[in-house]
Design a protein around this motif. Structure first.
Motif, PDB file in Angstrom:
ATOM      1  N   GLY A 243      18.368  94.066   2.061  1.00  0.00           N
ATOM      2  CA  GLY A 243      19.158  92.905   2.081  1.00  0.00           C
ATOM      3  C   GLY A 243      20.458  93.000   2.883  1.00  0.00           C
ATOM      4  N   ILE A 244      21.035  94.368   2.520  1.00  0.00           N
ATOM      5  CA  ILE A 244      22.447  94.077   3.047  1.00  0.00           C
ATOM      6  C   ILE A 244      22.341  94.289   4.718  1.00  0.00           C
ATOM      7  CG2 ILE A 244      24.392  95.924   3.248  1.00  0.00           C
ATOM      8  CD1 ILE A 244      23.902  96.768   0.352  1.00  0.00           C
ATOM      9  N   GLN A 246      20.351  92.800   6.437  1.00  0.00           N
ATOM     10  CA  GLN A 246      20.232  91.424   6.876  1.00  0.00           C
ATOM     11  C   GLN A 246      21.488  90.566   6.911  1.00  0.00           C
ATOM     12  OE1 GLN A 246      17.052  89.914   4.494  1.00  0.00           O
ATOM     13  NE2 GLN A 246      15.324  90.962   5.761  1.00  0.00           N
ATOM     14  N   ARG A 247      22.288  90.725   5.840  1.00  0.00           N
ATOM     15  CA  ARG A 247      23.543  90.098   5.442  1.00  0.00           C
ATOM     16  C   ARG A 247      24.591  90.269   6.309  1.00  0.00           C
ATOM     17  NH1 ARG A 247      22.455  91.320   0.085  1.00  0.00           N
ATOM     18  NH2 ARG A 247      24.144  92.467  -0.236  1.00  0.00           N
ATOM     19  N   ALA A 283      29.499  96.690   0.696  1.00  0.00           N
ATOM     20  CA  ALA A 283      28.291  96.321   0.192  1.00  0.00           C
ATOM     21  C   ALA A 283      27.731  97.551  -0.206  1.00  0.00           C
ATOM     22  CB  ALA A 283      27.318  95.497   0.982  1.00  0.00           C
TER      23      ALA A 283
END
Length: 301
Positions: A243-244, A246-247, A283
């Motif tokens: 997820g990180i 992608q962000r 993150a």
């Protein structure tokens, strides 16, 4: 000794000193089993590594420092015996690599040892010869080769040289603990035929990505390999790291397949890299584990 490299030249050595070095690897870009049953990995060379200094003494015993580096001691003894003049000396190892994390610390020690001892004795220390020196000692990574290679780590044999990569940065989270990489890789595992065919396709995709300098395609392969490795050595942070990635716009996720670390793969030369790196560090620092940053080893393209 059968299967070991012959001396490149016979030299008379007295008290002499030689040095050697080898880089580590942040886990693997890809690791798996091919349709023919061959276990393989693909290296991701990093700038950190191991260094060896060997001082030869024709009349003395052989010592290694730190004393627990017994595999390097065994290798040095084998090389001295192969040279034929006996003797001993002092082997000193120094490494930047954490042990038991999947950074090829043991392999880097051994390759550096082979190069340092071989430099004194005049023995062949080409990458292929280093394979032969290391094969009786333990399964190993392909860190005797520059650049990215497909390596048969259990057989200690090069399968293919893929080339060099553009500079990469890995923002890593160590999930803790230590893993005996050799013992882990020796464990039998069932890899069904369909998955073996997928690994073969991933090798082809990775070779194409390196050849084309397509880092996005490279990241897709490394992420898929990390996901597939969950069945054998799960990383609890994988979903969060994906997820990180992608962000923050990372290339993908990369893991130490037989270690304790998981990382975000970033293109060091891309526009906005420093901002992306800062966001990735922030993150990842919120995840359980220890944060660190690695750089890929410099190689000529």
């Amino acid at each position: 000794m059968s299967g070991l490299p012959a001396p490149a030249r016979r030299v008379a050595v007295d008290i002499a000193e030689g040095t050697g070095a080898a880089h580590g690897t942040f886990g693997e870009l890809l690791q798996g089993v091919l349709p023919d049953g061959t276990a393989f990995l693909v290296t991701l060379p990093i700038s950190l590594g191991s260094r060896a200094r060997f001082r030869y003494d024709p009349h003395g015993p052989l010592h290694v420092y730190p004393a627990h580096k017994t595999k390097s001691l065994t290798l040095a003894r084998t090389m001295l015996d192969t040279h034929g003049d006996g003797g001993g000396g002092t082997l000193v190892l120094d490494s930047d690599l954490l042990v038991g994390k999947g950074l090829a610390s043991s392999s880097a020690d051994l390759v550096a040892t082979a190069r340092g001892v071989g430099a004194v004795l005049g023995l062949d220390t080409s990458p292929a010869a280093v394979e032969d020196w290391l094969r009786p000692v333990e399964p190993t990574d392909g860190v005797m080769y520059p650049g990215v290679v497909v390596f048969e780590h259990r057989a200690v044999r090069l399968r293919a040289e893929l080339g060099a990569l553009s500079p990469l940065t890995v923002v890593a989270v160590d999930e803790g603990g230590h893993l005996d990489t050799v013992a882990h890789n020796r464990r039998p595992r069932h890899v069904p035929p369909g998955l073996r065919r997928e690994y073969a396709r991933l090798v082809d995709d990775l070779a194409d990505a390196v050849r084309a300098a397509d880092l996005s395609a490279l990241g897709a392969v490394t992420t898929r390999s990390a996901v597939l490795n969950q069945r054998w050595l799960p990383k609890r942070n994988l979903d969060a790291m994906t997820g990180i990635a992608q962000r923050v716009g990372a290339l993908g996720v990369v893991c130490t397949h037989s270690g304790t670390m998981l990382g975000l793969l970033l293109d060091t030369t891309a526009d906005g890299h420093q901002e992306r790196l800062k966001a990735a560090r922030a993150a990842c620092s919120a995840l359980p584990g220890t944060l660190s940053v690695y750089r890929s080893a410099a190689t000529d393209r």
